[in-house]
Structures are given as C-alpha cells and as structure tokens.
Design a protein around this motif. Sequence first.
Motif, short mmCIF file in Angstrom:
data_model
loop_
_atom_site.label_atom_id
_atom_site.label_comp_id
_atom_site.label_asym_id
_atom_site.label_seq_id
_atom_site.Cartn_x
_atom_site.Cartn_y
_atom_site.Cartn_z
N GLY A 107 0.89 -1.31 0.06
CA GLY A 107 -0.16 -0.03 0.16
C GLY A 107 0.84 1.42 -0.13
N GLY A 108 2.07 1.10 0.08
CA GLY A 108 2.88 2.33 0.20
C GLY A 108 2.92 3.08 -1.17
N ILE A 109 3.37 4.26 -1.40
CA ILE A 109 3.17 5.18 -2.41
C ILE A 109 4.11 6.43 -2.21
CG2 ILE A 109 0.94 6.28 -1.94
CD1 ILE A 109 0.35 5.95 -4.98
N LEU A 110 4.46 7.08 -3.41
CA LEU A 110 5.02 8.26 -3.43
C LEU A 110 4.19 9.20 -4.22
CD1 LEU A 110 7.27 10.45 -2.88
CD2 LEU A 110 8.44 9.64 -5.07
N ASP A 111 3.41 10.28 -3.45
CA ASP A 111 2.82 11.30 -4.28
C ASP A 111 3.85 12.46 -4.45
OD1 ASP A 111 0.54 10.08 -4.56
OD2 ASP A 111 -0.35 10.63 -2.50
N ILE A 112 3.96 12.84 -5.76
CA ILE A 112 4.91 14.18 -6.15
C ILE A 112 4.09 15.38 -6.19
CG2 ILE A 112 6.56 14.92 -7.96
CD1 ILE A 112 7.25 11.93 -8.33
N HIS A 113 4.78 16.52 -5.68
CA HIS A 113 4.26 17.86 -5.73
C HIS A 113 5.19 18.79 -6.41
CE1 HIS A 113 1.09 17.05 -2.84
NE2 HIS A 113 1.90 16.23 -2.33
N ILE A 114 4.82 19.51 -7.48
CA ILE A 114 5.72 20.19 -7.92
C ILE A 114 5.54 21.90 -7.50
CG2 ILE A 114 6.56 21.14 -10.36
CD1 ILE A 114 7.11 18.37 -10.13
N GLY A 115 6.75 22.32 -7.02
CA GLY A 115 6.56 23.83 -6.49
C GLY A 115 7.60 24.02 -5.30
N ASP A 116 7.18 24.90 -4.80
CA ASP A 116 8.32 25.46 -3.74
C ASP A 116 7.86 24.64 -2.16
OD1 ASP A 116 9.77 26.74 -1.96
OD2 ASP A 116 8.89 28.86 -2.46
N ALA A 117 8.83 24.00 -1.86
CA ALA A 117 8.54 22.89 -0.81
C ALA A 117 8.45 24.12 0.36
CB ALA A 117 9.67 22.19 -0.65
N LEU A 118 8.92 25.13 0.49
CA LEU A 118 8.66 26.09 1.55
C LEU A 118 7.41 26.90 1.69
CD1 LEU A 118 12.35 27.21 2.26
CD2 LEU A 118 11.08 25.08 3.09
N ARG A 119 6.83 26.93 0.60
CA ARG A 119 5.45 27.87 0.49
C ARG A 119 4.39 27.10 1.41
NH1 ARG A 119 3.82 29.84 -5.35
NH2 ARG A 119 5.58 30.73 -5.02
N PRO A 120 3.73 27.93 2.15
CA PRO A 120 2.68 27.07 3.07
C PRO A 120 1.40 26.76 2.46
CG PRO A 120 2.97 29.65 3.55
CD PRO A 120 3.94 29.20 2.56
N SER A 121 0.71 25.83 2.73
CA SER A 121 -0.45 25.23 2.23
C SER A 121 -1.52 24.92 3.34
CB SER A 121 -0.33 24.09 1.35
OG SER A 121 -1.32 23.39 0.88
N GLU A 122 -2.67 25.29 3.05
CA GLU A 122 -3.75 24.95 4.08
C GLU A 122 -3.95 23.43 4.44
OE1 GLU A 122 -7.42 26.79 2.77
OE2 GLU A 122 -6.58 28.85 2.77
N ASN A 123 -3.64 22.64 3.47
CA ASN A 123 -3.87 21.47 3.44
C ASN A 123 -2.81 20.62 4.15
OD1 ASN A 123 -6.02 21.39 2.12
ND2 ASN A 123 -5.01 21.19 0.14
N ASP A 124 -1.59 21.53 4.76
CA ASP A 124 -0.27 20.75 5.26
C ASP A 124 -0.32 20.85 6.71
OD1 ASP A 124 0.69 20.29 2.94
OD2 ASP A 124 2.02 21.85 2.77
N SER A 125 -1.32 21.67 7.34
CA SER A 125 -1.18 21.88 8.84
C SER A 125 -1.61 20.54 9.54
CB SER A 125 -2.36 22.91 9.15
OG SER A 125 -2.57 23.34 10.55
#
Length: 353
Positions: free
Chosen positions: A204-222
């Motif tokens: 069941g393991g997986i890697l989801d990849i996000h393209i963008g600035d890793a330090l930019r805050p996101s509401e979904n990351d909290s």
Amino acid sequence: MLSFSLHKLVVSTPPLTNYWNLHPRSPRNGSFAFPDVSKCSGSDPNTTFTFPLITSPLSKHKTCSNVHSLLPAFSSDSIQQEAEEEDEEYHVLTAVRSKHNDIIIVDTPKARMLLLDSTHNVHSILNKGQKWTGSYWDEFASLPAVIPKGPIAILGLGGGTAAHLMLDLWPSLQLEGWEIDPVLIDKARQYFGLSDLEKHNMAGGILDIHIGDALRPSENDSGRYAGIVIDLFYEGKVLAQLQEVATWLNLKDRLMPNGRFMVNCGGIHEKSDTIGGIIHPKLVDGTWVENSTIKALFEAFPGQVSWKRMPETQGANFLALTGPFPDLTFWSSKVPDPLSETVRQWRPYDSIP
C-alpha cells in the motif's frame, strides 16, 4: 548532495579497481562543465562522452555546502598518473538545462547519479547491486522508526534516492515529495525509476509528487505529517531560508503531534575532530564551530534538537533531528544494518561544549 567535479565532459578516470574500492558508492571529487546540450538531447539519449579527468585538491571543495567528497584527498599528480594508466567510460544519459537547473544524469558501472546546477553536485544516486548509498540518504530511511504512524514529506525530492530507500525498508509508507523543477522530475521518472514509486506497492505504500516551492505554506499541510525530511540546496549551499528561525517556526505547523524533522544541514568550512570515534565540529580559538542551520533549528526547538556528522569518508555533512532525544537502543533495534550502528551516533545538541 555529493560533490562531484570534472572539468570537461567526457572522463577518463583512475581505474575502477582502485577508485571504487576506496568507496564504491561515491564519485571522485571534481567539477563537471555543462555540455553542449545540442550534442546530448538529440534522438539518441544514451550519447557517450569521454573526457580527461582534471581534479583540483579536495580542500577547494571544503565549503559550507551540502556534502563534500566521499573520498580522501589525493594529489593532482597521483590522480593524473592513475588516469593515464587506464580509462573508464562514463555515459551521460541526458544533459538538459531547465528554468531551475543544469541537469546531467551520469551512468557508471557501479551507479547512476543526478548532477544539478552550476556546481554539478550529486543530488541523487542509485547503486547497482545494492541499495545503501553509504551517505546521508541512508540516515533518512531510519526516520520512520522514531515518529508516529502517518505520512512523511520529503522536501527536496531530487531523483528520489531517499524515497526509494524509505519505501524499500518501510513498504507501507505514504510519502509526499516536493521538487520545484518539473523537468527534473520527468528525468527522474525516466532514469531513476521514480514513476515506479508513484504506484501503490503490494503493502500500500506510495510516493505522491508535488511540483512547486517546498517552503510555501499550504492550508492542507497543517498538522499533516508524522515526519518531514528536508534536503534543500541551491548552487551547492543549504537554502538561506533554512538558516532563519522563522522558517522553522512556520514549518513546525506541518508536523503532527510528536512529529519530527530530519534535515541535511550541509557542512562547515573547518575540518572536524574525531573524539571516541564520533565526528565533532572543530574547536577553533576555544569555541565550537557551529553549523548555522542546526543553530537556527535549536533556536526554534530549544532543547529538542539532536545532531550527528557523517564521517569524512561519507561526506562529512551535518544532520539534525528534532523532538525529544530518542532512545538509541530502541531505535537501533528497529532498523537493519548498517543503520542499526549509525543511529547510535546521534547526540543531543546541548552536548556540544
């Protein structure tokens, strides 16, 4: 990242029998001139270049950048003499220039390496015949043993070396990786098997990849991540933001309760001292030379930072871990060799005089 310097693009190296036996998971220190892209990006992606090795002394690369050479210093004369005795081809699988990077992927008989930006430091490596790299990427794979159950973020995915190791050791992990360069991700999918990690494995393991600035805050990351691995460099140096306390206070919001950061903090100018088999920062004029990223971490997480420095033969870079000091015996029991030995080298930051 590892330092890999070759001055011209087509290499004749010291014989692999000598070169790889010294450290079979590392290229020799030097500097790679960016190739003529028109010669590398045609219909044949496997264009082979052969070029003379010109290596400057290791001391030139002892900066506050990522990781330094994994090999001991050799004199230019001895390297040149060995180079004349035997040549070995390195295959440049691709060489492109994106908005963010000079990207070169090099294939050798022992490993495949991703070289980035004008420094052409090694940002990812996949060995052939064994999974461990003998460098800081291995340490990242030990993190799941000392964090709560939950997803793990990798900020600075590169070619996915850490993701490969973590999913190999902990196949049910839910990983999320950030990388700013879409061209780099495309190349990593093609040459480093990154696309294989983007599919659910049998556990069941997986890697989801996000393209963008890793330090930019996101509401979904909290409060989202049980652990966050940080390996962010630009032009051979740790991102400047990681040396600011405010950055860490903002990133802290992304951690679940009892979550931890594990950070590649780069190096320092000065050589290290070895005391009792443990690598320590060098004592200069009665004061310990500190890594600026670790110092910022300690200000953001007072009394909650552990550190270690990789041996000189494995890069000599600093790593940091946040949270209460872990039970090293427990940690060691939860990971396989060689990690069971290396995790015992962590020390509380306040143990530095």
